[in-house]
Scaffold this motif. Structure first.
Motif, PDB file in Angstrom:
ATOM      1  N   GLN A  37       0.818  -1.223   0.000  1.00 40.97           N
ATOM      2  CA  GLN A  37       0.000   0.000   0.000  1.00 40.97           C
ATOM      3  C   GLN A  37       0.847   1.266   0.000  1.00 40.97           C
ATOM      4  OE1 GLN A  37      -0.908  -2.652   2.280  1.00 40.97           O
ATOM      5  NE2 GLN A  37      -2.227  -3.287   0.604  1.00 40.97           N
TER       6      GLN A  37
ATOM      7  N   ARG B  84       4.757   4.407   4.931  1.00 41.37           N
ATOM      8  CA  ARG B  84       4.172   5.208   6.013  1.00 41.37           C
ATOM      9  C   ARG B  84       5.254   5.490   7.050  1.00 41.37           C
ATOM     10  NH1 ARG B  84       0.524   4.400   2.867  1.00 41.37           N
ATOM     11  NH2 ARG B  84      -1.664   3.917   3.255  1.00 41.37           N
TER      12      ARG B  84
ATOM     13  N   TYR C 210       5.958   7.037  11.061  1.00 36.42           N
ATOM     14  CA  TYR C 210       5.376   7.373  12.367  1.00 36.42           C
ATOM     15  C   TYR C 210       6.487   7.752  13.342  1.00 36.42           C
ATOM     16  CZ  TYR C 210       1.533   4.602  10.433  1.00 36.42           C
ATOM     17  OH  TYR C 210       0.551   4.104   9.610  1.00 36.42           O
TER      18      TYR C 210
ATOM     19  N   GLU D 145      -1.613  -1.382  13.351  1.00 36.62           N
ATOM     20  CA  GLU D 145      -1.759  -1.581  11.911  1.00 36.62           C
ATOM     21  C   GLU D 145      -0.747  -0.715  11.180  1.00 36.62           C
ATOM     22  OE1 GLU D 145      -3.435  -3.497  10.013  1.00 36.62           O
ATOM     23  OE2 GLU D 145      -4.781  -4.439  11.444  1.00 36.62           O
TER      24      GLU D 145
ATOM     25  N   THR E  40      -0.574   0.348   8.138  1.00 36.19           N
ATOM     26  CA  THR E  40      -1.050   1.333   7.164  1.00 36.19           C
ATOM     27  C   THR E  40      -1.806   2.491   7.807  1.00 36.19           C
ATOM     28  OG1 THR E  40      -3.006  -0.023   6.791  1.00 36.19           O
ATOM     29  CG2 THR E  40      -1.165  -0.297   5.262  1.00 36.19           C
ATOM     30  N   THR E  41      -2.302   2.309   9.036  1.00 34.33           N
ATOM     31  CA  THR E  41      -3.065   3.380   9.690  1.00 34.33           C
ATOM     32  C   THR E  41      -2.428   3.845  10.995  1.00 34.33           C
ATOM     33  OG1 THR E  41      -4.411   1.834  10.964  1.00 34.33           O
ATOM     34  CG2 THR E  41      -5.220   2.448   8.757  1.00 34.33           C
TER      35      THR E  41
ATOM     36  N   GLU F 289      -3.085   2.485  13.782  1.00 29.27           N
ATOM     37  CA  GLU F 289      -4.038   2.234  14.873  1.00 29.27           C
ATOM     38  C   GLU F 289      -3.607   1.042  15.715  1.00 29.27           C
ATOM     39  OE1 GLU F 289      -8.058   1.489  13.675  1.00 29.27           O
ATOM     40  OE2 GLU F 289      -8.756   1.298  15.764  1.00 29.27           O
TER      41      GLU F 289
ATOM     42  N   HIS G 230      -3.615   5.876  18.148  1.00 32.81           N
ATOM     43  CA  HIS G 230      -2.823   5.794  16.923  1.00 32.81           C
ATOM     44  C   HIS G 230      -1.389   6.246  17.164  1.00 32.81           C
ATOM     45  CE1 HIS G 230      -6.840   5.688  15.195  1.00 32.81           C
ATOM     46  NE2 HIS G 230      -6.307   5.298  14.058  1.00 32.81           N
TER      47      HIS G 230
END
Ligand code: FES
Length: 103
Positions: free
Chosen positions: A32, A35, A37, A73, A75-76, A78, A88
């Protein structure tokens, strides 16, 4: 911003840690996309990995807090298991320039 790595330096389904202005981050790559964080659990704010780049659970399905086992997760961001469920990871600012990741 500076170049952190090539996208291909992060294997699919894996994450790598980097130091950027503002503190440590982790970057995850999947089908996807990429990402990023902040490397901090949302409930205590401590680093997630127990070893450099050891961000994933055994199945490489979730980002894991090594101290308490919380699962996130990729991709998010969360939390889907553990003491901070429903919270998150904080997104971190990166830029994709061609095949390069900058942050
Ligand atoms: S610090 Fe929050 S689950 Fe580990």
């Amino acid at each position: 911003m500076r170049k952190l790595c090539e996208i291909n330096d992060i294997p699919l389904g894996q994450a790598r840690g980097f130091s950027v202005q503002g503190g440590p981050i982790l970057i995850h790559r999947s089908e996807q996309g990429v990402r990023a964080y902040r490397d901090a659990c949302p409930h205590l704010g401590i680093d997630l990995a127990w070893n450099p780049d050891a961000y994933m659970d055994l199945e490489n399905r979730h980002i894991q807090c090594s101290t308490h086992g919380a699962l996130f997760e990729p991709t998010t961001g969360e939390c889907v298991f553990g003491p901070c469920i429903g919270q998150h990871l904080t997104p971190a600012l990166i830029e994709i320039k061609g095949s390069e990741i900058w942050g």
